[in-house]
Design a protein around this motif. Structure first.
Motif, PDB file in Angstrom:
ATOM      1  N   PHE A 367     -21.698  25.441  11.037  1.00 24.64           N
ATOM      2  CA  PHE A 367     -22.619  24.891  10.043  1.00 24.64           C
ATOM      3  C   PHE A 367     -22.681  23.376  10.201  1.00 24.64           C
ATOM      4  O   PHE A 367     -21.648  22.698  10.270  1.00 24.64           O
ATOM      5  CB  PHE A 367     -22.176  25.221   8.617  1.00 24.64           C
ATOM      6  CG  PHE A 367     -22.990  24.490   7.570  1.00 24.64           C
ATOM      7  CD1 PHE A 367     -24.205  25.001   7.156  1.00 24.64           C
ATOM      8  CD2 PHE A 367     -22.563  23.276   7.053  1.00 24.64           C
ATOM      9  CE1 PHE A 367     -24.987  24.322   6.228  1.00 24.64           C
ATOM     10  CE2 PHE A 367     -23.333  22.584   6.125  1.00 24.64           C
ATOM     11  CZ  PHE A 367     -24.550  23.114   5.708  1.00 24.64           C
ATOM     12  N   VAL A 368     -23.887  22.873  10.252  1.00 19.61           N
ATOM     13  CA  VAL A 368     -24.126  21.430  10.216  1.00 19.61           C
ATOM     14  C   VAL A 368     -25.390  21.211   9.398  1.00 19.61           C
ATOM     15  O   VAL A 368     -26.303  22.049   9.411  1.00 19.61           O
ATOM     16  CB  VAL A 368     -24.257  20.849  11.641  1.00 19.61           C
ATOM     17  CG1 VAL A 368     -25.498  21.400  12.344  1.00 19.61           C
ATOM     18  CG2 VAL A 368     -24.288  19.329  11.621  1.00 19.61           C
ATOM     19  N   SER A 369     -25.468  20.117   8.658  1.00 20.59           N
ATOM     20  CA  SER A 369     -26.605  19.887   7.768  1.00 20.59           C
ATOM     21  C   SER A 369     -27.839  19.412   8.525  1.00 20.59           C
ATOM     22  O   SER A 369     -27.743  18.820   9.614  1.00 20.59           O
ATOM     23  CB  SER A 369     -26.242  18.831   6.713  1.00 20.59           C
ATOM     24  OG  SER A 369     -25.260  19.303   5.840  1.00 20.59           O
ATOM     25  N   ASN A 370     -28.985  19.653   7.930  1.00 23.71           N
ATOM     26  CA  ASN A 370     -30.222  18.996   8.340  1.00 23.71           C
ATOM     27  C   ASN A 370     -30.022  17.487   8.202  1.00 23.71           C
ATOM     28  O   ASN A 370     -29.464  17.013   7.207  1.00 23.71           O
ATOM     29  CB  ASN A 370     -31.356  19.483   7.430  1.00 23.71           C
ATOM     30  CG  ASN A 370     -32.706  18.936   7.804  1.00 23.71           C
ATOM     31  OD1 ASN A 370     -32.905  17.737   7.909  1.00 23.71           O
ATOM     32  ND2 ASN A 370     -33.672  19.821   7.979  1.00 23.71           N
ATOM     33  N   ASN A 371     -30.454  16.724   9.195  1.00 21.81           N
ATOM     34  CA  ASN A 371     -30.223  15.277   9.166  1.00 21.81           C
ATOM     35  C   ASN A 371     -30.837  14.588   7.958  1.00 21.81           C
ATOM     36  O   ASN A 371     -30.383  13.515   7.553  1.00 21.81           O
ATOM     37  CB  ASN A 371     -30.786  14.632  10.442  1.00 21.81           C
ATOM     38  CG  ASN A 371     -29.941  14.936  11.664  1.00 21.81           C
ATOM     39  OD1 ASN A 371     -28.821  15.426  11.551  1.00 21.81           O
ATOM     40  ND2 ASN A 371     -30.484  14.656  12.843  1.00 21.81           N
ATOM     41  N   ALA A 372     -31.863  15.203   7.380  1.00 24.26           N
ATOM     42  CA  ALA A 372     -32.531  14.596   6.228  1.00 24.26           C
ATOM     43  C   ALA A 372     -31.994  15.107   4.899  1.00 24.26           C
ATOM     44  O   ALA A 372     -32.489  14.714   3.840  1.00 24.26           O
ATOM     45  CB  ALA A 372     -34.035  14.862   6.313  1.00 24.26           C
ATOM     46  N   VAL A 373     -30.993  15.977   4.938  1.00 23.36           N
ATOM     47  CA  VAL A 373     -30.416  16.562   3.723  1.00 23.36           C
ATOM     48  C   VAL A 373     -28.905  16.320   3.749  1.00 23.36           C
ATOM     49  O   VAL A 373     -28.166  17.114   4.334  1.00 23.36           O
ATOM     50  CB  VAL A 373     -30.717  18.073   3.616  1.00 23.36           C
ATOM     51  CG1 VAL A 373     -30.182  18.629   2.295  1.00 23.36           C
ATOM     52  CG2 VAL A 373     -32.225  18.328   3.735  1.00 23.36           C
ATOM     53  N   PRO A 374     -28.430  15.240   3.163  1.00 23.50           N
ATOM     54  CA  PRO A 374     -26.994  14.933   3.218  1.00 23.50           C
ATOM     55  C   PRO A 374     -26.157  16.057   2.620  1.00 23.50           C
ATOM     56  O   PRO A 374     -26.543  16.689   1.640  1.00 23.50           O
ATOM     57  CB  PRO A 374     -26.877  13.651   2.377  1.00 23.50           C
ATOM     58  CG  PRO A 374     -28.252  13.058   2.379  1.00 23.50           C
ATOM     59  CD  PRO A 374     -29.194  14.226   2.426  1.00 23.50           C
ATOM     60  N   CYS A 375     -24.998  16.301   3.231  1.00 23.85           N
ATOM     61  CA  CYS A 375     -24.141  17.379   2.761  1.00 23.85           C
ATOM     62  C   CYS A 375     -23.150  16.869   1.727  1.00 23.85           C
ATOM     63  O   CYS A 375     -22.957  15.662   1.552  1.00 23.85           O
ATOM     64  CB  CYS A 375     -23.386  18.014   3.924  1.00 23.85           C
ATOM     65  SG  CYS A 375     -22.084  16.979   4.623  1.00 23.85           S
ATOM     66  N   GLY A 376     -22.520  17.801   1.046  1.00 20.22           N
ATOM     67  CA  GLY A 376     -21.429  17.462   0.153  1.00 20.22           C
ATOM     68  C   GLY A 376     -20.154  17.256   0.945  1.00 20.22           C
ATOM     69  O   GLY A 376     -20.173  17.111   2.169  1.00 20.22           O
ATOM     70  N   SER A 377     -19.019  17.270   0.252  1.00 21.71           N
ATOM     71  CA  SER A 377     -17.747  17.115   0.931  1.00 21.71           C
ATOM     72  C   SER A 377     -16.747  18.102   0.348  1.00 21.71           C
ATOM     73  O   SER A 377     -17.096  18.927  -0.502  1.00 21.71           O
ATOM     74  CB  SER A 377     -17.242  15.679   0.822  1.00 21.71           C
ATOM     75  OG  SER A 377     -16.150  15.449   1.701  1.00 21.71           O
ATOM     76  N   THR A 378     -15.511  18.031   0.797  1.00 24.93           N
ATOM     77  CA  THR A 378     -14.494  19.002   0.439  1.00 24.93           C
ATOM     78  C   THR A 378     -13.156  18.292   0.256  1.00 24.93           C
ATOM     79  O   THR A 378     -13.060  17.066   0.366  1.00 24.93           O
ATOM     80  CB  THR A 378     -14.338  20.052   1.557  1.00 24.93           C
ATOM     81  OG1 THR A 378     -13.761  19.405   2.700  1.00 24.93           O
ATOM     82  CG2 THR A 378     -15.683  20.651   1.940  1.00 24.93           C
ATOM     83  N   ILE A 379     -12.096  19.096   0.059  1.00 25.30           N
ATOM     84  CA  ILE A 379     -10.758  18.524   0.035  1.00 25.30           C
ATOM     85  C   ILE A 379     -10.288  18.147   1.438  1.00 25.30           C
ATOM     86  O   ILE A 379      -9.265  17.471   1.586  1.00 25.30           O
ATOM     87  CB  ILE A 379      -9.734  19.492  -0.589  1.00 25.30           C
ATOM     88  CG1 ILE A 379      -9.551  20.737   0.282  1.00 25.30           C
ATOM     89  CG2 ILE A 379     -10.130  19.861  -2.010  1.00 25.30           C
ATOM     90  CD1 ILE A 379      -8.287  21.504   0.002  1.00 25.30           C
ATOM     91  N   GLY A 380     -11.021  18.565   2.470  1.00 27.22           N
ATOM     92  CA  GLY A 380     -10.598  18.328   3.843  1.00 27.22           C
ATOM     93  C   GLY A 380     -10.406  16.863   4.189  1.00 27.22           C
ATOM     94  O   GLY A 380      -9.308  16.444   4.579  1.00 27.22           O
ATOM     95  N   PRO A 381     -11.457  16.037   4.090  1.00 30.27           N
ATOM     96  CA  PRO A 381     -11.280  14.621   4.390  1.00 30.27           C
ATOM     97  C   PRO A 381     -10.261  13.942   3.474  1.00 30.27           C
ATOM     98  O   PRO A 381      -9.539  13.038   3.901  1.00 30.27           O
ATOM     99  CB  PRO A 381     -12.687  14.045   4.179  1.00 30.27           C
ATOM    100  CG  PRO A 381     -13.609  15.199   4.387  1.00 30.27           C
ATOM    101  CD  PRO A 381     -12.874  16.384   3.838  1.00 30.27           C
ATOM    102  N   ILE A 382     -10.197  14.386   2.216  1.00 29.62           N
ATOM    103  CA  ILE A 382      -9.231  13.806   1.280  1.00 29.62           C
ATOM    104  C   ILE A 382      -7.807  14.110   1.733  1.00 29.62           C
ATOM    105  O   ILE A 382      -6.938  13.230   1.773  1.00 29.62           O
ATOM    106  CB  ILE A 382      -9.472  14.345  -0.139  1.00 29.62           C
ATOM    107  CG1 ILE A 382     -10.827  13.886  -0.655  1.00 29.62           C
ATOM    108  CG2 ILE A 382      -8.367  13.903  -1.082  1.00 29.62           C
ATOM    109  CD1 ILE A 382     -11.244  14.553  -1.966  1.00 29.62           C
ATOM    110  N   THR A 383      -7.543  15.369   2.096  1.00 30.83           N
ATOM    111  CA  THR A 383      -6.210  15.762   2.528  1.00 30.83           C
ATOM    112  C   THR A 383      -5.842  15.092   3.847  1.00 30.83           C
ATOM    113  O   THR A 383      -4.699  14.635   4.030  1.00 30.83           O
ATOM    114  CB  THR A 383      -6.127  17.290   2.675  1.00 30.83           C
ATOM    115  OG1 THR A 383      -6.494  17.904   1.430  1.00 30.83           O
ATOM    116  CG2 THR A 383      -4.736  17.741   3.048  1.00 30.83           C
ATOM    117  N   ALA A 384      -6.797  15.011   4.760  1.00 28.51           N
ATOM    118  CA  ALA A 384      -6.543  14.346   6.034  1.00 28.51           C
ATOM    119  C   ALA A 384      -6.167  12.885   5.816  1.00 28.51           C
ATOM    120  O   ALA A 384      -5.250  12.359   6.468  1.00 28.51           O
ATOM    121  CB  ALA A 384      -7.765  14.453   6.929  1.00 28.51           C
ATOM    122  N   THR A 385      -6.864  12.224   4.901  1.00 30.05           N
ATOM    123  CA  THR A 385      -6.590  10.823   4.613  1.00 30.05           C
ATOM    124  C   THR A 385      -5.282  10.655   3.842  1.00 30.05           C
ATOM    125  O   THR A 385      -4.484   9.760   4.132  1.00 30.05           O
ATOM    126  CB  THR A 385      -7.744  10.220   3.792  1.00 30.05           C
ATOM    127  OG1 THR A 385      -8.957  10.352   4.533  1.00 30.05           O
ATOM    128  CG2 THR A 385      -7.499   8.755   3.491  1.00 30.05           C
TER     129      THR A 385
END
Length: 428
Positions: A367-385
């Protein structure tokens, strides 16, 4: 491993038992207890030997299997999810009314599809806290409704669209009669078996009461509330319990972490941006004889699978999706990718997910978003950081995400659980 239908039945039971994040954590704790996991208290000393353990903090739960032979630099494999869903929370001084109707004051929680909550039979569910600090879970069953204005009184609604003011129009009715003498909080307290004047605080949500259902001409669709993100909470919990039941020898600590408050940013003591997971990892590593250097070494060899529901291609709005990557239900969970790191997946993460799915004999989709439709986020980047841990983002595909009632395929929840179990217990 159970069949897709048996897994789906168990998932439906989990949803029905989890009208709030606190109920979801309690249901997870009940299942962990039944599987022989030991509940630990954060203010007390923890055992240091091998074992199966868990902690609950508010609406979050973290459980782990510490194997024989684990040492101070033993790595972790973590499946992360969240227990909360978008909706509404009960306000202070909640008893209100107008024109002979009794109403309740609520505020919007997260980013729900507001119109989807109209004309549904809803319940209050959450926790009440007494002056002495005791916590009582409570749920009412169907007692409230957001009534929509009849089309006869708004002839333009289907042409010009529905516009909802969250303060004026999302003010649910709970009955009829004078406001004087009515008390929403007292009704909740009575259900919990406590006096209303003993309630010093509360965290109460609104939940849809319609039971989960298998639908479609061929019974290939599953409709329910709160699948974002109870689908991943249930899959991660099931995966850890399956690994525990299998007796597989592990060379790492296997962890299931379900956080609260993802829908409002995760920045709470029980959210992914808070210290809970880091606290558990630090204490487990310390119990194995490690200090800060050993903890960093352990994390450097660790993995996190961030599981959160994603988007299936919508047949009526295909232009809102990437023209090439268009996931369909019942073809496997999603590997979620975003160049701006709204999802934490990278090349090694994609390869690890492919390995886990191959081991579990599970298909998956990108899954990847349409370039003109920004996606949401998850706990993933938060946990990685937060931990500095290699993280990959995945989840089952849904239609109507953030609706009061969402839709998935009947096979995908079991696929996700099987892949998560293979992630927690790799065989090659």
């Amino acid at each position: 491993m159970t069949s897709s239908r048996a897994h789906l039945d168990d998932f439906a039971s989990f949803i029905s038992a989890s009208p709030s994040s606190f109920h979801a954590a309690a249901e997870a704790a009940r299942r962990l207890d039944d599987a022989g996991f030991e509940r630990l208290v954060e203010t007390e000393a923890w055992p240091t030997g091998p074992g199966r353990r868990y902690v609950v903090r508010d609406g979050a739960v973290i459980a782990w299997i510490q194997p024989e032979g684990a040492g101070p630099t033993t790595p972790y494999r973590i499946v992360g999810a969240h227990t909360d869903s978008p909706g509404f929370k009960l306000k202070p001084k909640p008893t209100t009314g107008s024109r002979g109707w009794l109403q309740a004051g609520v505020e919007v929680y997260g980013g729900p599809l507001l119109n989807s909550w109209l004309d549904r039979d809803l319940e209050f569910a959450g926790r009440l806290v007494t002056r002495g600090g005791a916590v009582h879970l409570v749920r009412t069953g169907p007692v409230l409704r957001f009534p929509q204005l009849a089309i006869h009184l708004d002839r333009a609604v289907n042409g010009e669209g529905l516009v909802l003011d969250p303060q004026r129009h999302l003010h649910p009715v709970v009955g009829v009669g004078p406001v004087e003498g009515a008390d929403v909080l007292a009704r909740l307290a009575a259900l919990a078996g406590i006096a209303a004047d003993d309630v010093a605080g509360y965290d109460v949500s609104v939940a849809d009461t319609a039971p989960p259902a298998v639908i479609g001409f061929d019974g290939d669709l599953f409709a329910a509330g709160r699948m974002d993100n109870l689908s991943s909470t249930h899959a991660g919990l099931t995966a850890l319990l399956d690994v525990a039941a299998s007796g597989t020898a592990l060379d790492h600590v296997a962890v299931f972490a379900a956080f609260d408050h993802e829908e409002v940013g995760s920045e709470t003591p029980s959210g992914a941006a808070g210290p809970m997971l880091a606290d558990v990892v630090t204490r487990v590593t310390a119990g194995l004889g490690g200090g800060e250097t050993e903890r960093i070494r352990a994390i450097a060899g660790s993995w996190c699978l961030s599981a959160d529901a994603g988007h299936a291609v919508h047949p009526n709005y295909p232009e809102r999706h990437d023209p090439v990557n268009q996931p369909v239900v019942n073809r496997g969970p999603l590997l979620k990718i975003n160049a701006k790191q709204r999802y934490a997946t990278d090349g090694p993460g994609a390869a690890e997910w492919a390995r886990a799915c191959a081991q579990a004999d599970v298909p998956y989709q990108e899954f990847v978003s349409n370039n003109a439709v920004p996606c949401g986020s998850t706990i993933g980047p938060i946990t990685a950081t937060r931990l500095g841990i290699r993280t990959v983002d995945v989840g089952i595909p849904l239609l109507s995400m953030h609706s009061a009632r969402e839709l998935c395929g009947v096979d995908d929840p079991a696929y996700l659980a099987r892949a998560a179990a293979a992630f927690l217990a790799p065989t090659d």
